[in-house]
Design an enzyme around this catalytic site. Structure first.
Site, PDB file in Angstrom:
ATOM      1  N   ARG A   1      23.124 -51.964  -2.003  1.00 53.34           N
ATOM      2  CA  ARG A   1      22.582 -53.249  -2.456  1.00 53.34           C
ATOM      3  C   ARG A   1      23.724 -54.227  -2.677  1.00 53.34           C
ATOM      4  NH1 ARG A   1      17.443 -52.633  -4.508  1.00 53.34           N
ATOM      5  NH2 ARG A   1      17.376 -54.882  -4.234  1.00 53.34           N
TER       6      ARG A   1
ATOM      7  N   ARG B   1       5.997 -59.595   3.747  1.00 52.14           N
ATOM      8  CA  ARG B   1       6.568 -58.464   4.499  1.00 52.14           C
ATOM      9  C   ARG B   1       5.701 -57.211   4.472  1.00 52.14           C
ATOM     10  NH1 ARG B   1      12.908 -58.321   3.738  1.00 52.14           N
ATOM     11  NH2 ARG B   1      12.617 -56.783   5.371  1.00 52.14           N
TER      12      ARG B   1
ATOM     13  N   GLU C   1      10.975 -58.143 -10.526  1.00 48.00           N
ATOM     14  CA  GLU C   1      11.469 -57.167 -11.496  1.00 48.00           C
ATOM     15  C   GLU C   1      10.711 -57.389 -12.808  1.00 48.00           C
ATOM     16  OE1 GLU C   1      15.817 -57.120 -11.518  1.00 48.00           O
ATOM     17  OE2 GLU C   1      15.845 -57.946  -9.493  1.00 48.00           O
TER      18      GLU C   1
END
Ligand SMILES: [Zn+2]
Length: 299
Positions: free
Chosen positions: A289, A135, A3
């Protein structure tokens, strides 16, 4: 997912090391090892070839953060945009091609979280800028620097929360989603750029606001507390080098320290750390989430 504080930490690192270096070569296996081969990213082989042609021989100018995107500006009016998504992070150091993969013997770069190199730039000083992405969800594109205002990944972003977002603009942005749950609204990149799951949990804990509160129900005092907490928490995490509870590492392969200061995020079933509060941190899925909050003081 990295973030605002993590992306800032990466960008600050890039500005320390890349200035004036030239890109000698670039390698990737995203287009071999990725299922979703979007035509407009380097996950498509043709796009990658074009990307390579455009950047080899260009010099690094500087790096910049916008929302959760890393922008690397090159000579020749070219900008590389990298969205690190879930597990991506940029690494700088000496790499060698060995046993069909890029590896580094440097102490921190050999951390297991740094070993998933799917993109690597060879630099004019003999070192490399590598991108580890376990990923493989990251997005990498190139655009002409002076056309950044047409780049869809950037045009949809709301204002930056630091350094100088005013309380009025903060309120106006939040109230653009009057019926939304505040946790979801805070993470909406079109409302405020750069905040995700970790920092929204921490901001709401500090501001005493329950994550399921509807935006339009928040009073001025609550909005002001959220605005203040947003700035304080993001700045303090940047000072700690970001959050490495998950995969994130700085460009030298080292962990940040914000994960040691969590008050809510991933503290489910632990005691609330607010002075005088006897609450327990609770975990609940909100807007798809997982959200962590105190069952008593967040109202
Ligand atoms: Zn509490």
């Amino acid at each position: 997912m990295p973030e605002l504080p993590e992306v800032t930490t990466t960008v600050n690192g890039l500005n320390e090391v890349l200035s004036k270096l030239t890109i000698k070569d670039v390698w990737s296996d995203y287009f071999l090892r990725t299922k979703n081969k979007r035509k407009d990213t380097i996950k498509n082989k043709k796009y990658f070839e074009k990307f390579k042609n455009e950047i080899v021989g260009e010099k690094f100018k500087n790096a910049e953060r916008r929302g959760k995107n890393v922008l690397i500006h090159l000579s020749g009016n070219k900008t590389i945009l990298i969205h690190m998504k879930m597990t991506g992070h940029l690494l700088y150091g000496k790499y060698v091609w060995e046993n069909n993969s890029w590896t580094s013997k440097e102490e921190f770069l050999s951390d297991p979280f740094n070993k998933f190199v799917h993109l690597i730039f060879t630099l004019s000083n003999g070192k490399h800028l590598a991108f580890s992405d376990m990923r493989k969800f990251a997005k990498v594109i190139i655009f002409e620097t002076d056309k950044r205002h047409d780049v869809i990944d950037l045009t949809g972003l709301g204002p930056e929360p630091i350094p100088d977002l005013s309380l009025d603009l903060f309120k106006n942005q939040i109230l653009k989603k009057p019926a939304g749950k505040i946790k979801t609204v805070l993470m909406d990149q079109s409302i405020i750029a750069g905040i995700g799951n970790i920092y929204s949990d921490e901001i709401l804990w500090a501001a005493n606001v329950h994550p399921e509160r509807i935006s339009s129900s928040l009073n001025n005092k609550e909005l002001k507390n959220m605005w203040k907490a947003t700035k304080e928490i993001l700045v303090s995490s940047i000072k700690m080098g970001g959050d490495s509870m998950s995969d994130y590492r700085n460009i030298y392969g080292q962990k940040g320290n914000f994960q040691n200061s969590h008050k809510a995020y991933r503290r489910a079933k632990e005691n609330c750390l607010k002075k005088g509060c006897e609450g327990i941190i609770t975990r609940k899925i909100i807007g798809g989430r997982s959200s962590h909050f105190c069952n008593i003081h967040q109202k």
